[in-house]
Design a protein around this motif. Structure first.
Motif, PDB file in Angstrom:
ATOM      1  N   LEU A 249       0.865  -1.213   0.148  1.00  0.00           N
ATOM      2  CA  LEU A 249       0.238  -0.004   0.270  1.00  0.00           C
ATOM      3  C   LEU A 249       0.958   1.206  -0.228  1.00  0.00           C
ATOM      4  O   LEU A 249       1.815   1.466   0.864  1.00  0.00           O
ATOM      5  N   LEU A 250       0.505   1.992  -0.889  1.00  0.00           N
ATOM      6  CA  LEU A 250       1.400   3.340  -0.984  1.00  0.00           C
ATOM      7  C   LEU A 250       1.005   4.386   0.114  1.00  0.00           C
ATOM      8  O   LEU A 250      -0.173   4.685   0.078  1.00  0.00           O
ATOM      9  N   LEU A 251       1.869   4.650   0.911  1.00  0.00           N
ATOM     10  CA  LEU A 251       1.432   5.646   1.946  1.00  0.00           C
ATOM     11  C   LEU A 251       2.222   6.561   2.025  1.00  0.00           C
ATOM     12  O   LEU A 251       1.922   7.918   2.413  1.00  0.00           O
ATOM     13  N   ASP A 252       3.760   6.646   1.511  1.00  0.00           N
ATOM     14  CA  ASP A 252       4.329   7.765   1.544  1.00  0.00           C
ATOM     15  C   ASP A 252       5.237   7.935   0.508  1.00  0.00           C
ATOM     16  O   ASP A 252       6.430   6.943   0.335  1.00  0.00           O
ATOM     17  N   SER A 253       5.209   8.459  -0.682  1.00  0.00           N
ATOM     18  CA  SER A 253       5.784   8.583  -1.820  1.00  0.00           C
ATOM     19  C   SER A 253       7.133   9.694  -1.880  1.00  0.00           C
ATOM     20  O   SER A 253       7.956   9.626  -2.803  1.00  0.00           O
ATOM     21  N   GLY A 254       7.152  10.442  -0.780  1.00  0.00           N
ATOM     22  CA  GLY A 254       8.103  11.429  -0.948  1.00  0.00           C
ATOM     23  C   GLY A 254       7.452  12.826  -1.854  1.00  0.00           C
ATOM     24  O   GLY A 254       8.338  13.778  -1.833  1.00  0.00           O
ATOM     25  N   LEU A 255       6.521  12.811  -2.242  1.00  0.00           N
ATOM     26  CA  LEU A 255       5.763  13.675  -3.170  1.00  0.00           C
ATOM     27  C   LEU A 255       4.924  14.569  -2.229  1.00  0.00           C
ATOM     28  O   LEU A 255       4.230  14.204  -1.142  1.00  0.00           O
ATOM     29  N   THR A 256       4.735  15.940  -2.522  1.00  0.00           N
ATOM     30  CA  THR A 256       3.763  16.688  -1.961  1.00  0.00           C
ATOM     31  C   THR A 256       2.129  16.015  -2.339  1.00  0.00           C
ATOM     32  O   THR A 256       1.778  15.483  -3.301  1.00  0.00           O
ATOM     33  N   GLY A 257       1.120  16.469  -1.513  1.00  0.00           N
ATOM     34  CA  GLY A 257      -0.239  15.973  -1.630  1.00  0.00           C
ATOM     35  C   GLY A 257      -0.364  14.673  -0.875  1.00  0.00           C
ATOM     36  O   GLY A 257       0.440  13.931  -0.144  1.00  0.00           O
ATOM     37  N   SER A 258      -1.554  14.071  -0.915  1.00  0.00           N
ATOM     38  CA  SER A 258      -1.965  12.998  -0.156  1.00  0.00           C
ATOM     39  C   SER A 258      -1.453  11.747  -0.896  1.00  0.00           C
ATOM     40  O   SER A 258      -1.156  11.787  -2.034  1.00  0.00           O
ATOM     41  N   ALA A 259      -1.487  10.540   0.042  1.00  0.00           N
ATOM     42  CA  ALA A 259      -0.825   9.427  -0.530  1.00  0.00           C
ATOM     43  C   ALA A 259      -1.815   8.780  -1.604  1.00  0.00           C
ATOM     44  O   ALA A 259      -1.407   8.237  -2.546  1.00  0.00           O
ATOM     45  N   TYR A 260      -3.030   9.171  -1.616  1.00  0.00           N
ATOM     46  CA  TYR A 260      -3.562   8.540  -2.552  1.00  0.00           C
ATOM     47  C   TYR A 260      -3.792   9.399  -3.780  1.00  0.00           C
ATOM     48  O   TYR A 260      -3.721   8.904  -5.015  1.00  0.00           O
ATOM     49  N   ALA A 261      -3.393  10.908  -3.719  1.00  0.00           N
ATOM     50  CA  ALA A 261      -3.143  11.621  -4.837  1.00  0.00           C
ATOM     51  C   ALA A 261      -1.900  11.052  -5.706  1.00  0.00           C
ATOM     52  O   ALA A 261      -1.935  10.955  -6.923  1.00  0.00           O
ATOM     53  N   ASN A 262      -0.932  10.559  -4.914  1.00  0.00           N
ATOM     54  CA  ASN A 262       0.341  10.221  -5.401  1.00  0.00           C
ATOM     55  C   ASN A 262       0.286   9.102  -6.116  1.00  0.00           C
ATOM     56  O   ASN A 262       1.209   8.637  -6.898  1.00  0.00           O
ATOM     57  N   LEU A 263      -0.753   8.272  -5.797  1.00  0.00           N
ATOM     58  CA  LEU A 263      -0.811   6.926  -6.346  1.00  0.00           C
ATOM     59  C   LEU A 263      -1.202   7.068  -7.866  1.00  0.00           C
ATOM     60  O   LEU A 263      -0.671   6.305  -8.782  1.00  0.00           O
ATOM     61  N   PHE A 264      -1.694   8.022  -8.335  1.00  0.00           N
ATOM     62  CA  PHE A 264      -1.897   8.205  -9.664  1.00  0.00           C
ATOM     63  C   PHE A 264      -1.343   9.420 -10.645  1.00  0.00           C
ATOM     64  O   PHE A 264      -1.477   9.921 -11.434  1.00  0.00           O
ATOM     65  N   SER A 265      -0.319  10.111  -9.540  1.00  0.00           N
ATOM     66  CA  SER A 265       0.679  10.971 -10.437  1.00  0.00           C
ATOM     67  C   SER A 265       1.569  10.691 -11.575  1.00  0.00           C
ATOM     68  O   SER A 265       2.093   9.432 -11.132  1.00  0.00           O
ATOM     69  N   THR A 266       1.532  11.371 -12.360  1.00  0.00           N
ATOM     70  CA  THR A 266       2.419  10.947 -13.491  1.00  0.00           C
ATOM     71  C   THR A 266       3.859  11.105 -13.098  1.00  0.00           C
ATOM     72  O   THR A 266       4.963  10.656 -13.865  1.00  0.00           O
ATOM     73  N   ALA A 267       4.091  11.559 -12.007  1.00  0.00           N
ATOM     74  CA  ALA A 267       5.710  11.544 -11.410  1.00  0.00           C
ATOM     75  C   ALA A 267       5.833  10.517 -10.830  1.00  0.00           C
ATOM     76  O   ALA A 267       6.978  10.299 -10.067  1.00  0.00           O
ATOM     77  N   ASN A 268       4.820   9.526 -10.501  1.00  0.00           N
ATOM     78  CA  ASN A 268       4.999   8.319  -9.699  1.00  0.00           C
ATOM     79  C   ASN A 268       4.241   7.153 -10.165  1.00  0.00           C
ATOM     80  O   ASN A 268       3.870   6.282  -9.447  1.00  0.00           O
ATOM     81  N   GLU A 269       4.468   6.913 -11.573  1.00  0.00           N
ATOM     82  CA  GLU A 269       4.041   6.038 -12.027  1.00  0.00           C
ATOM     83  C   GLU A 269       4.619   4.564 -11.720  1.00  0.00           C
ATOM     84  O   GLU A 269       5.835   4.678 -11.539  1.00  0.00           O
ATOM     85  N   MET A 270       4.031   3.236 -11.878  1.00  0.00           N
ATOM     86  CA  MET A 270       4.630   1.995 -11.763  1.00  0.00           C
ATOM     87  C   MET A 270       5.209   2.123 -10.178  1.00  0.00           C
ATOM     88  O   MET A 270       5.831   1.305  -9.954  1.00  0.00           O
ATOM     89  N   ASN A 271       4.173   2.841  -9.232  1.00  0.00           N
ATOM     90  CA  ASN A 271       4.736   2.702  -7.841  1.00  0.00           C
ATOM     91  C   ASN A 271       4.549   1.373  -7.223  1.00  0.00           C
ATOM     92  O   ASN A 271       3.728   0.570  -7.957  1.00  0.00           O
ATOM     93  N   LYS A 272       4.739   1.213  -6.023  1.00  0.00           N
ATOM     94  CA  LYS A 272       4.712  -0.139  -5.244  1.00  0.00           C
ATOM     95  C   LYS A 272       3.478  -0.680  -5.363  1.00  0.00           C
ATOM     96  O   LYS A 272       3.001  -2.011  -5.044  1.00  0.00           O
ATOM     97  N   GLU A 273       2.178   0.214  -5.297  1.00  0.00           N
ATOM     98  CA  GLU A 273       0.806  -0.439  -5.457  1.00  0.00           C
ATOM     99  C   GLU A 273       0.428  -1.003  -6.773  1.00  0.00           C
ATOM    100  O   GLU A 273      -0.798  -1.734  -6.696  1.00  0.00           O
ATOM    101  N   MET A 274       0.849  -0.556  -7.868  1.00  0.00           N
ATOM    102  CA  MET A 274       0.576  -0.865  -8.950  1.00  0.00           C
ATOM    103  C   MET A 274       0.992  -2.310  -9.399  1.00  0.00           C
ATOM    104  O   MET A 274       2.152  -2.414 -10.091  1.00  0.00           O
TER     105      MET A 274
END
Length: 513
Positions: A249-274
């Motif tokens: 479960l993605l909880l902290d990506s190091g990006l600004t914004g909520s963890a849920y928002a960072n799930l779908f950020s184009t700056a964080n694709e193929m993160n550990k939840e995908m």
């Protein structure tokens, strides 16, 4: 820069077809000796991945639009596409519906791509890659058939290339036959796919994707939790994914914004939840995502996105109210916006989907990937299974609350199985909104008719200027009018497209069409 295997040269998906089951052009490619190396066969496998894009291009019309998550933005549709969206939305689908037909064609086209790969595996001169290619093609084929059998019921089971003459004699296979075929393909994929890939091959299906999808198949076959054996098989697979896959479960990506928002950020694709996604690439290469424009408000010029939008998949007031029913849910602002502002600064009270939004320089060319399997789904399926087997234990509550707490909500403790099921249904809806899961969840848990009849009775629409609400389906002046919001079980299934019935006269149509 996004570097993904799928951007190698692709040939297969652009060939034409004689019917929905055969692809005559593959024989032409055979005669040129196309499948004579591992490299060439790899290109054919990549075509199967790209074929998922074509299916997703229409999938939301036959899933989200047919649920209580979205509807047509326009109450008085006049254009052909708008009318066909409305017919899907109010369950008056004709066999000639072009959106339904386009989805069917896209899926069977890609099944044919997969079968072509499987028929030419001997072209791979690397034995290890030969097995991987077979597993990939069978995974993608199973993914498509799983969607088909849930949307249409009995469908045409095609496991190899066939001639036009054979295609014309085809008959639909039973649900049991289709599910057995899906299970066989996914079991093979779960055994033979790699555990992980290098960065050059991100996006290819791994064994964890196959196990997650197979678990979802078993959960679907559990008859809403009544068949314990299916629940137990799903649980074994999901616990394996949870404990051993490396996904989480993605909880902290190091990006600004909520963890849920960072799930779908184009700056964080193929993160550990995908676990498995359909990948897209912006930049004028013909591989960009169309959904940012599809879902942005129509007639918005460039106020929201370059090239304006189409207002497809318009979020319902019921979905908006569901997000607002608990204070602090961080997901709503990621999934949708209730309004937009014109270039003249005028506030427009029309909701639109933000989940796949990123600015574009070319219309239909966004960067956003589309999630198909996420680790959050692994946890929620495990919670559902635990509740059905043992009740709302601390374990079941833990899975549910992991997702709630990530969304900014307080933990809950349902008192019994029934309360837990209601909480789970709500959480799945809000977590996966606009990911094409809601319709399938409603059908799988036997909630479809009750939920959708209530939706047809109560859904509202906002006045674009004032924001005041009125009945959406209850106004007889509009094409969206539903005089009697009563649904029947046969309406859960889509019709087999008319042109398919003409091509295969031995096949039977679904009841009611």
């Amino acid at each position: 820069m996004k570097r993904v295997f799928r951007y190698l040269p692709i040939l297969l998906v652009f060939w034409g077809c004689d019917s929905f089951l055969d692809r005559e052009s593959y024989d032409k490619m055979d005669s040129d000796g196309f499948y004579n190396s591992t490299t060439a066969l790899n290109s054919a496998v990549i075509a199967c991945y790209n074929g998922i894009q074509d299916a997703l291009d229409r999938e939301f019309f036959v899933t989200e639009v047919r649920s209580d998550n979205s509807r047509n933005r326009n109450q008085a549709p006049t254009g052909s596409t708008d009318l066909e969206i409305t017919h899907l939305d109010i369950y008056k689908v004709e066999t000639s519906n072009a959106l339904n037909n386009a989805y069917w064609e896209a899926v069977y086209h890609n099944i044919a791509n997969c079968n072509t790969v499987l028929q030419h595996l001997d072209g791979a001169d690397d034995p290890q890659m030969r097995i991987q290619f077979e597993a990939e093609a069978r995974f993608i084929r199973a993914y498509h058939y799983f969607n088909l059998v849930r949307l249409y019921g009995p469908v045409f089971l095609v496991s190899e290339r066939i001639s036009p003459e054979v295609a014309k004699q085809a008959e639909r296979s039973s649900r049991d036959e289709i599910y057995a075929f899906i299970e066989e393909d996914l079991k093979f994929a779960a055994e033979e796919l790699p555990e992980k890939y290098d960065d050059e091959n991100l996006g290819r299906a791994d064994q964890w994707a196959a196990k997650t999808l197979l678990a979802k198949v078993y959960l679907t076959l559990s008859n809403n939790g009544k068949i314990t054996k299916m629940l137990e098989q799903a649980k074994i697979l999901l616990e394996d994914v949870k404990e051993n896959s490396g996904y989480g479960l993605l909880l902290d990506s190091g990006l600004t914004g909520s963890a849920y928002a960072n799930l779908f950020s184009t700056a964080n694709e193929m993160n550990k939840e995908m676990i498995f996604v359909c990948r897209y690439l912006a930049g004028g290469k013909g591989l960009g995502s169309p959904f940012a424009n599809y879902f942005a408000p129509s007639s918005s010029e460039d106020a929201v996105i370059y090239g304006s939008g189409s207002s497809y998949n318009c979020p319902t007031e019921d979905l908006i109210d569901a997000y607002k029913s608990e204070t602090g849910d961080q997901r709503m602002e990621v999934v949708l916006s209730e309004t937009w502002t014109s270039k003249l600064g005028v506030l427009q009270h029309v909701g639109w989907v933000r989940k796949y939004y990123s600015q574009v320089t070319v219309r239909y060319d966004a960067e956003n990937d589309w999630p198909i399997l996420r680790f959050a789904d692994v946890l929620l399926m495990l919670g559902e299974i635990e509740n059905e087997l043992n009740g709302p234990t601390d374990i079941a509550n833990g899975y549910l609350n992991d997702i709630r707490e990530r969304a900014g909500l307080d933990a809950i403790t349902p008192a019994n199985r029934v309360e837990y099921r209601a909480a789970m249904a709500r959480e799945r809806r809000l977590e996966f909104a606009m990911e094409n899961q809601r319709f399938f969840d409603l059908v799988r848990t036997n909630q479809f008719i009750e939920v959708m009849e209530n939706h047809l009775r109560t859904e509202k629409v906002r006045n674009q200027s004032s924001g005041s609400k009125s009945d959406y389906y209850g106004n007889e002046k509009y094409n969206t009018y539903v005089p009697n919001p009563k649904l029947e079980n046969w309406q859960l299934l889509l019709p087999i497209p008319y042109n398919v019935m003409i091509s295969a006269p031995n096949a039977t149509q679904n009841v009611g069409y």
